[in-house]
Design an enzyme around this catalytic site. Structure first.
Site, PDB file in Angstrom:
ATOM      1  N   GLU A 191       0.830  -1.219   0.000  1.00  0.00           N
ATOM      2  CA  GLU A 191       0.000   0.000   0.000  1.00  0.00           C
ATOM      3  C   GLU A 191       0.857   1.260   0.000  1.00  0.00           C
ATOM      4  O   GLU A 191       0.636   2.199   0.768  1.00  0.00           O
ATOM      5  CB  GLU A 191      -0.969  -0.016   1.189  1.00  0.00           C
ATOM      6  CG  GLU A 191      -1.888  -1.211   1.150  1.00  0.00           C
ATOM      7  CD  GLU A 191      -3.050  -1.164   2.141  1.00  0.00           C
ATOM      8  OE1 GLU A 191      -3.048  -0.293   3.034  1.00  0.00           O
ATOM      9  OE2 GLU A 191      -3.952  -2.001   2.009  1.00  0.00           O
ATOM     10  N   GLU A 213      -4.072  -8.825  -0.125  1.00  0.00           N
ATOM     11  CA  GLU A 213      -4.569  -8.645   1.241  1.00  0.00           C
ATOM     12  C   GLU A 213      -6.084  -8.647   1.147  1.00  0.00           C
ATOM     13  O   GLU A 213      -6.655  -7.863   0.390  1.00  0.00           O
ATOM     14  CB  GLU A 213      -4.046  -7.315   1.796  1.00  0.00           C
ATOM     15  CG  GLU A 213      -3.788  -7.372   3.274  1.00  0.00           C
ATOM     16  CD  GLU A 213      -3.177  -6.072   3.785  1.00  0.00           C
ATOM     17  OE1 GLU A 213      -2.014  -5.787   3.415  1.00  0.00           O
ATOM     18  OE2 GLU A 213      -3.859  -5.367   4.528  1.00  0.00           O
TER      19      GLU A 213
HETATM   20  C1  GAL Z   1      -4.264  -2.744   5.246  1.00  0.00           C
HETATM   21  C2  GAL Z   1      -2.788  -2.675   5.608  1.00  0.00           C
HETATM   22  C3  GAL Z   1      -2.465  -3.613   6.751  1.00  0.00           C
HETATM   23  C4  GAL Z   1      -3.459  -3.423   7.849  1.00  0.00           C
HETATM   24  C5  GAL Z   1      -4.834  -3.692   7.311  1.00  0.00           C
HETATM   25  C6  GAL Z   1      -5.940  -3.647   8.327  1.00  0.00           C
HETATM   26  O1  GAL Z   1      -4.671  -1.672   4.496  1.00  0.00           O
HETATM   27  O2  GAL Z   1      -2.013  -3.036   4.508  1.00  0.00           O
HETATM   28  O3  GAL Z   1      -1.165  -3.374   7.211  1.00  0.00           O
HETATM   29  O4  GAL Z   1      -3.347  -2.141   8.317  1.00  0.00           O
HETATM   30  O5  GAL Z   1      -5.111  -2.734   6.331  1.00  0.00           O
HETATM   31  O6  GAL Z   1      -7.192  -3.867   7.719  1.00  0.00           O
END
Ligand code: GAL
Length: 827
Positions: free
Chosen positions: A420, A498
């Site tokens: 991100e 993710e």
């Molecule tokens: C994402 C991020 C992670 C964590 C996650 C929580 O955007 O990459 O490190 O913060 O959100 O939902």
């Protein structure tokens, strides 16, 4: 040559074993973990004569922050623990005269954070990034003979430096190494298998030879390859001469009928490199583990491991080990990975930084695929004192070193240049140019693996040239956009880097089912529906993956709960800066499919039902709803069987067919234009509550293959202790994880019990940690007591080094029958 190990006053078992089989002057590498002194606070303690006698003596790895105490003055985003501030470590040692003229190096597998290393008062080097390993040649700073040398390490952790709990201190292993001036360089081998067939594998061994001596060295490099049974399968020797500081030699070998490294059979070969001098004496000895396997990625078929299409059933993992903190422990990591494998996981994303060597070693050994990730941030800051401050000077050495260290691990199937990263939004091409530069660095260090990054913005990085630079496009939290991306860019290779970010507290259920942002209990219901605005239940990802078979799978956020980032409490989202203490005492995450202690939440079983073939059923919630007799309780069943049937006190409440019968779940997140999903991934029943037994039975082809029962428990009356292993090594490192379950007088688990349990540990063991998985508990991880959370707590014990016999543990609590368990120690 003298045995340097004894001079070092360290435990040198590995060294002694190695020494016996080597020529007298080959490489010596010993653990440098013992007998350090430690103190916190700003001071000038680098000098050799500094008096550290009243400092605490300890053994590494060490994480000072996990010792607590929790305090509101610390940021809940980083765990509400004292990660901030300055800390010093010092160690005295002697170096024999015989080591003079050799190369003496000290190696840190990682130092959290901003390390400065001094030897005898002289600054040897600085290394800001806490996750990267580094080695210094300290030969010229040493005093040889019977005088003491002092190595001192200063670490500084700033507030608002990371988005999660980093831990603090010398939290990874430290090594001391003595070599001849001509030797295999640090991380000096790179073993590739450019051609692999069932019949034969071509092995290319690139060895960097470092040469610190004067003049020209003439000798040879021999590389032998052994299989897991110790059989020598190949050997190659090359004469060489060098007068350069570093020279790379390339050797080719063939392995007949190679045994592949695979997720099912993670076989590894061992390469032994020997540098010999002109007289044929071995002057260096270096071992590299590697695997023979092929990886391939195509837009049509996705990821192919040894030619077989393989979907990523992945989890993102931060590096902490819950109650044990960040101090790396092999057994704790092994247990974490085993729990993940039991869930059906085949891949780990090392979010968002280079992992410990132990994690990679275990993934190699256990057959887990790895995405090795370098950075959470580039130049544009996410938090005030982040790595962006060091970016310009350090990103290149850090990225190169990560790859140099890790590129022989067969488990690694892709490099990630970032998570991100805010530069993904740049419309002026700067972000894409930087991505290209980082991809180039990766390729220069390793031309055998693809490069990826996790993109969360949409559609900018897909259209502005950024995604184009990546071999594999990772998408964070945009499953409803998969189809559009694939249609627009048919050549791109895409996966969910993710996904989900569903949140829950183990064993907590709130009725009626509703989607809320926060709950007054400071917990989150385990009906597996809640998440922040970008998040969605696991079912949604399953649904879109199924609709878009070209997507290569997913990495869920997260496998384990971790310390820090207590979303939805504290800060609302990642761009909430400053302190996240608005909902104190909540201070650790709810994202895990298992809790901080490694106890499965219900979501663990939802993933298992999708990712594992072994027949399973799971039922939720618990069955203790006193006062709600006759009221309707929604019951969910997770299964990979064809059908499941629910029984209440022996009466059937009906069979449901997996994939046909659906459960309507509330869904509300960005870029999803409905308010629900009729999920075919969970079965459900509306059950009028009566106490007793709720049983779910799974059928395959009409036959019962699995069943699970939850029972109404009476009042807490005792404690049940169950150890994951009842025999452990007495090496001061090995651990036994003991589950502490509060039970009623009939031995039935009490699902809501919160009794405080006290532990008495006798014999050859000590307490390593306690925990209960409650993200709002401010109890210490280091005291011999813990309240149960949803009926459970965890006790972790270790053997005292060299002890024998038993560790005897008694658990007791007010109004509870006490309970005992013994763990045997092995030497
Ligand atoms: C994402 C991020 C992670 C964590 C996650 C929580 O955007 O990459 O490190 O913060 O959100 O939902």
């Amino acid at each position: 040559m003298n045995n340097i190990g004894t001079f070092l006053k360290t435990t040198v078992v590995a060294f002694l074993a190695l020494g016996a089989v080597l020529a007298a002057s080959a490489r010596e590498r010993v653990s440098f973990n013992d007998s350090w002194r430690f103190a916190k606070g700003d001071q000038q303690a680098s000098g050799a004569s500094f008096d550290d006698r009243d400092w605490r003596e300890l053994r590494l790895p060490h994480d000072w922050a996990i010792e607590g105490p929790y305090d509101f003055k610390y940021n809940a985003r980083t765990g509400g623990l004292p990660v901030v501030g300055e800390g010093w470590y010092r160690k005295s040692f002697q170096m024999p005269k015989s080591a003079k003229g050799k190369v003496v190096s000290i190696e840190f597998d990682g130092a959290m954070y901003g390390s400065e290393v001094y030897v005898n008062g002289k600054l040897v080097g600085k290394r800001p990034y806490g996750y990267i390993g580094f080695q210094y040649d300290i030969s010229k700073y040493l005093i040889y003979g019977d005088k003491e040398n002092v190595v001192a390490v200063r670490l500084v952790l700033e507030d608002l430096a990371t988005r999660w709990y980093s831990g603090a201190g010398l939290y990874r292993n430290v090594w001391l190494q003595v070599t001849e001036p001509t030797r295999v360089a640090h991380w000096g081998t790179f073993i590739k298998t450019p051609e692999v067939s069932d019949h034969e594998a071509t092995v290319e061994i690139d060895t960097r030879i470092a040469h610190a001596g004067r003049g020209t060295f003439k000798g040879s490099l021999e590389t032998e390859i052994f299989d897991a049974d110790g059989r020598r399968v190949a050997s190659v020797s090359s004469d060489f001469a060098t007068s350069e500081d570093e020279k790379t030699l390339t050797q080719l070998a063939k392995i007949r009928n190679p045994r592949r490294w695979d997720t099912e059979d993670p076989h590894r070969y061992r390469a032994i490199s020997r540098v010999r001098n002109a007289k044929g004496q071995t002057i260096d000895f270096y071992e590299t583990m590697f695997g023979v396997r092929t990886i391939e990625y195509t837009a049509e078929q996705g990821f192919l491991l040894n030619g077989k299409q393989t979907k990523f059933k992945g989890v993102c993992l931060h590096h902490d080990q819950g109650p044990l903190g960040a101090a790396v422990n092999y057994r704790a990591k092994e247990r974490q990975l085993q729990i993940m494998k039991d869930m059906g996981v085949n891949a780990i994303r090392t979010s968002h930084n280079p992992p410990s060597i132990e994690l990679l070693e275990l993934c190699d050994k256990m057959g887990l695929l790895v995405q090795d990730e370098s950075f959470d941030v580039w130049k544009i800051a996410k938090v005030e004192n982040g790595y962006n401050k060091f970016w310009d000077e350090w990103h290149e050495p850090d990225l190169r070193d990560m790859i140099k260290r890790d590129r022989n691990h067969p488990s690694i199937v892709m490099w990630s240049i970032g998570n991100e990263i805010l530069e993904q939004r740049n419309t002026n091409g700067e972000g894409a140019a930087l991505a290209r530069r980082l991809v180039d660095i990766c390729k220069e260090e390793d031309d055998t693996r693809p490069v990826t990054a996790g993109l969360n913005h949409y559609p900018q990085p897909h259209d502005n040239g950024f995604a184009e630079e990546l071999d594999l496009v990772g998408i964070n939290y945009k499953p409803s956009m998969y189809a559009e991306v694939l249609e627009k860019y048919p050549d791109r290779i895409v996966y969910g880097s993710e996904t989900s970010s569903c949140v829950s507290s183990r064993g907590v259920y709130h009725l009626p089912i509703e989607k809320y942002e926060k709950h007054e209990s400071l917990q989150v219901t385990s009906y597996d529906l809640i998440g922040p605005v970008w998040a969605y239940p696991p079912d949604i990802e399953f649904h879109f993956q199924e609709q878009n078979p070209r997507i290569m799978g997913e990495f869920i956020w997260t496998g384990f709960d971790y310390l820090g980032e207590p979303t939805p409490y504290g800060g609302r989202d990642n761009s909430t800066n400053g302190h996240w203490n608005g909902d104190w005492p909540v201070h650790s995450s709810f994202f895990g499919a298992v809790d901080l202690c490694g106890f499965p939440k219900d979501r663990f079983f939802l993933y298992q039902s999708q990712w594992s073939d072994k027949p399973m059923v799971h039922v939720l919630p618990h069955w203790n709803w006193e006062g709600m007799e006759g009221e309707t309780i929604p019951v969910y069943g997770y299964t990979n069987c064809d059908e499941a049937e629910l029984f209440l006190n022996g009466r059937s409440l009906g069979r449901k067919v997996k994939g046909v019968d659906t459960t309507r779940i509330i869904v509300k997140f960005k870029r999803y234009d409905s308010d629900h999903l009729d999920s075919k991934y969970r079965l459900s029943w509306e059950v009028p509550y009566e106490p007793g037994e709720l049983t779910i039975v799974g059928y395959k082809a009409g036959q019962e293959v699995s069943r699970k029962t939850v029972r109404t428990a009476g009042k807490p009356a005792g404690v049940r202790l169950t150890a994951d292993r009842s025999v452990i090594a007495a090496d001061g490192k090995d651990l036994s994880f003991i589950t502490v379950q509060v039970v009623d007088e009939n031995g039935i688990a009490c699902p809501t019990a919160d009794n405080e349990i006290h532990f008495d540990i006798q014999g050859g063991g000590v307490l390593a940690a306690v925990g209960n998985g409650n993200p709002a508990s401010l109890e210490s991880f280091r005291l011999p007591k813990r309240k149960a959370f949803s009926g459970k707590a965890l006790l972790v014990v270790r053997g005292k080094p060299g002890a024998s016999g038993l560790i005897d543990i008694t658990a007791s609590g007010e109004g509870l029958d006490s309970s005992r368990i013994s763990i045997s120690l092995e030497n």
